[in-house]
Motif scaffolding. Structure first.
Motif, PDB file in Angstrom:
ATOM      1  N   HIS A 124       0.826  -1.211   0.000  1.00 47.79           N
ATOM      2  CA  HIS A 124       0.000   0.000   0.000  1.00 47.79           C
ATOM      3  C   HIS A 124       0.861   1.263   0.000  1.00 47.79           C
ATOM      4  CE1 HIS A 124      -3.368   2.619   0.816  1.00 47.79           C
ATOM      5  NE2 HIS A 124      -2.744   3.096   1.878  1.00 47.79           N
ATOM      6  N   HIS A 125       1.913   1.270   0.789  1.00 47.30           N
ATOM      7  CA  HIS A 125       2.730   2.479   0.933  1.00 47.30           C
ATOM      8  C   HIS A 125       3.911   2.566  -0.035  1.00 47.30           C
ATOM      9  CE1 HIS A 125       0.733   4.187   4.429  1.00 47.30           C
ATOM     10  NE2 HIS A 125       0.579   2.944   4.856  1.00 47.30           N
ATOM     11  N   PHE A 126       4.437   1.413  -0.458  1.00 47.56           N
ATOM     12  CA  PHE A 126       5.677   1.434  -1.240  1.00 47.56           C
ATOM     13  C   PHE A 126       5.583   0.720  -2.587  1.00 47.56           C
ATOM     14  CE2 PHE A 126       6.634   1.422   3.310  1.00 47.56           C
ATOM     15  CZ  PHE A 126       7.231   2.667   3.427  1.00 47.56           C
ATOM     16  N   GLY A 127       4.497  -0.009  -2.827  1.00 45.20           N
ATOM     17  CA  GLY A 127       4.339  -0.714  -4.094  1.00 45.20           C
ATOM     18  C   GLY A 127       5.196  -1.953  -4.226  1.00 45.20           C
ATOM     19  N   GLU A 128       5.824  -2.357  -3.142  1.00 43.79           N
ATOM     20  CA  GLU A 128       6.663  -3.565  -3.125  1.00 43.79           C
ATOM     21  C   GLU A 128       6.704  -4.093  -1.700  1.00 43.79           C
ATOM     22  OE1 GLU A 128      10.554  -2.242  -4.310  1.00 43.79           O
ATOM     23  OE2 GLU A 128      10.958  -1.356  -2.353  1.00 43.79           O
ATOM     24  N   SER A 129       7.108  -5.345  -1.576  1.00 45.88           N
ATOM     25  CA  SER A 129       7.198  -5.937  -0.245  1.00 45.88           C
ATOM     26  C   SER A 129       8.217  -7.060  -0.258  1.00 45.88           C
ATOM     27  CB  SER A 129       5.827  -6.485   0.187  1.00 45.88           C
ATOM     28  OG  SER A 129       5.889  -6.962   1.513  1.00 45.88           O
ATOM     29  N   GLY A 130       8.818  -7.277   0.884  1.00 47.37           N
ATOM     30  CA  GLY A 130       9.789  -8.361   1.069  1.00 47.37           C
ATOM     31  C   GLY A 130       9.874  -8.687   2.544  1.00 47.37           C
ATOM     32  N   HIS A 131      10.980  -9.244   2.966  1.00 48.52           N
ATOM     33  CA  HIS A 131      11.166  -9.566   4.382  1.00 48.52           C
ATOM     34  C   HIS A 131      12.376  -8.833   4.958  1.00 48.52           C
ATOM     35  CE1 HIS A 131       8.668 -13.103   3.197  1.00 48.52           C
ATOM     36  NE2 HIS A 131       8.065 -12.740   4.304  1.00 48.52           N
ATOM     37  N   GLY A 132      12.688  -7.667   4.382  1.00 51.91           N
ATOM     38  CA  GLY A 132      13.858  -6.904   4.792  1.00 51.91           C
ATOM     39  C   GLY A 132      13.643  -6.107   6.060  1.00 51.91           C
ATOM     40  N   GLU A 133      14.497  -5.129   6.255  1.00 47.99           N
ATOM     41  CA  GLU A 133      14.506  -4.330   7.488  1.00 47.99           C
ATOM     42  C   GLU A 133      13.184  -3.597   7.720  1.00 47.99           C
ATOM     43  OE1 GLU A 133      15.755  -3.122  11.077  1.00 47.99           O
ATOM     44  OE2 GLU A 133      16.786  -4.547   9.762  1.00 47.99           O
ATOM     45  N   ARG A 134      12.630  -2.978   6.670  1.00 50.87           N
ATOM     46  CA  ARG A 134      11.357  -2.263   6.813  1.00 50.87           C
ATOM     47  C   ARG A 134      10.259  -3.217   7.271  1.00 50.87           C
ATOM     48  NH1 ARG A 134       9.962   0.106   1.398  1.00 50.87           N
ATOM     49  NH2 ARG A 134       9.292  -2.012   0.965  1.00 50.87           N
ATOM     50  N   PHE A 135      10.211  -4.399   6.655  1.00 50.96           N
ATOM     51  CA  PHE A 135       9.230  -5.407   7.048  1.00 50.96           C
ATOM     52  C   PHE A 135       9.454  -5.809   8.501  1.00 50.96           C
ATOM     53  CE2 PHE A 135       7.709  -9.631   7.830  1.00 50.96           C
ATOM     54  CZ  PHE A 135       6.490  -9.682   7.179  1.00 50.96           C
ATOM     55  N   ARG A 136      10.698  -6.099   8.840  1.00 49.71           N
ATOM     56  CA  ARG A 136      11.045  -6.555  10.185  1.00 49.71           C
ATOM     57  C   ARG A 136      10.614  -5.527  11.238  1.00 49.71           C
ATOM     58  NH1 ARG A 136      15.413  -9.005   8.972  1.00 49.71           N
ATOM     59  NH2 ARG A 136      16.584  -7.123   8.565  1.00 49.71           N
ATOM     60  N   GLU A 137      10.883  -4.267  10.985  1.00 52.46           N
ATOM     61  CA  GLU A 137      10.513  -3.228  11.952  1.00 52.46           C
ATOM     62  C   GLU A 137       8.997  -3.142  12.141  1.00 52.46           C
ATOM     63  OE1 GLU A 137      12.321   0.450  10.728  1.00 52.46           O
ATOM     64  OE2 GLU A 137      14.358  -0.359  10.988  1.00 52.46           O
ATOM     65  N   LYS A 138       8.257  -3.148  11.035  1.00 54.85           N
ATOM     66  CA  LYS A 138       6.796  -3.057  11.135  1.00 54.85           C
ATOM     67  C   LYS A 138       6.222  -4.333  11.765  1.00 54.85           C
ATOM     68  CE  LYS A 138       4.737   0.025  10.034  1.00 54.85           C
ATOM     69  NZ  LYS A 138       4.277   1.181  10.838  1.00 54.85           N
ATOM     70  N   ALA A 139       6.786  -5.482  11.424  1.00 56.53           N
ATOM     71  CA  ALA A 139       6.324  -6.743  12.022  1.00 56.53           C
ATOM     72  C   ALA A 139       6.538  -6.716  13.535  1.00 56.53           C
ATOM     73  CB  ALA A 139       7.054  -7.925  11.391  1.00 56.53           C
ATOM     74  N   ASP A 140       7.677  -6.196  13.976  1.00 56.80           N
ATOM     75  CA  ASP A 140       7.936  -6.092  15.419  1.00 56.80           C
ATOM     76  C   ASP A 140       6.901  -5.201  16.101  1.00 56.80           C
ATOM     77  OD1 ASP A 140      10.102  -7.789  15.289  1.00 56.80           O
ATOM     78  OD2 ASP A 140      11.611  -6.188  15.366  1.00 56.80           O
ATOM     79  N   GLU A 141       6.503  -4.122  15.439  1.00 54.46           N
ATOM     80  CA  GLU A 141       5.525  -3.193  16.009  1.00 54.46           C
ATOM     81  C   GLU A 141       4.187  -3.867  16.300  1.00 54.46           C
ATOM     82  OE1 GLU A 141       4.874   0.411  13.786  1.00 54.46           O
ATOM     83  OE2 GLU A 141       7.042   0.714  13.511  1.00 54.46           O
TER      84      GLU A 141
END
Length: 186
Positions: free
Chosen positions: A88-105
């Motif tokens: 929704h926000h970036f037009g792409e997704s993976g399991h990197g740092e951005r994902f990890r931070e949001k998943a932790d939240e």
């Protein structure tokens, strides 16, 4: 009062969408599409993104839900919501740092565990390496293990093992022989 666990696919989709609304995440949950996978053998869920339309679909695997139960499966829902947030926000997704931070939240697992054992296994030939990923389908590394594929940990060659029969092979010819010999037991 805790509701009973969903017992049908429709109930699971309805409950998952309602649960998603309760997660503090900036994603338009009401606009998400939800569907069930009957085919997945390893993935408990998935998130698809159509870049042309912006449509986001969360796919939940029925067999994984049956194996995990509702309580554990909510982690899968949160995991897929993080992917939806990224799309929704970036037009792409993976399991990197951005994902990890949001998943932790939102206390989402970074990876969801598999819910079935593979019928095939790649086994590293190095004595000091324990790499043994399983496979459910006859992918290229299963059919053609000698065509440039290597151990994911140490880079050594590997053999493919059919778990139920114990048959192994290192070449496409060996794969063909095993497949023919096993017939319906493949």
């Amino acid at each position: 009062m805790q509701r009973e666990e969903p017992t049908t696919r429709r109930e699971l989709l309805t409950r998952a969408a309602a649960y998603a609304e309760s997660i503090d995440l900036d994603v338009p949950v009401a606009e998400l599409d939800w569907t069930i996978s009957e085919r997945a053998k390893r993935r408990a869920g998935g998130c698809r993104y159509n870049a042309e339309t912006g449509a986001i679909t969360i796919v939940l695997t029925w067999a994984a839900y049956q194996e995990f139960g509702w309580r554990e499966f909510t982690g899968t829902i949160r995991h897929e919501l993080v992917h939806a947030w990224e799309f929704h926000h970036f037009g792409e997704s993976g399991h990197g740092e951005r994902f990890r931070e949001k998943a932790d939240e939102i206390d989402a697992p970074r990876h969801c565990r598999t819910f079935t054992d593979g019928r095939l296994e790649l086994v590293c030939t190095a004595d000091d390496c324990g790499w043994r990923p399983d496979r459910h389908r006859a992918s290229k590394p299963v059919k053609f293990p000698d065509e440039g594929y290597r151990c994911g940990d140490c880079g050594s060659a590997y053999v493919v093992r059919h778990v139920a029969s114990g048959r192994t092979w290192r070449t496409n010819e060996g794969y063909q022989r095993a497949r023919d010999a096993l017939g319906d037991d493949w």
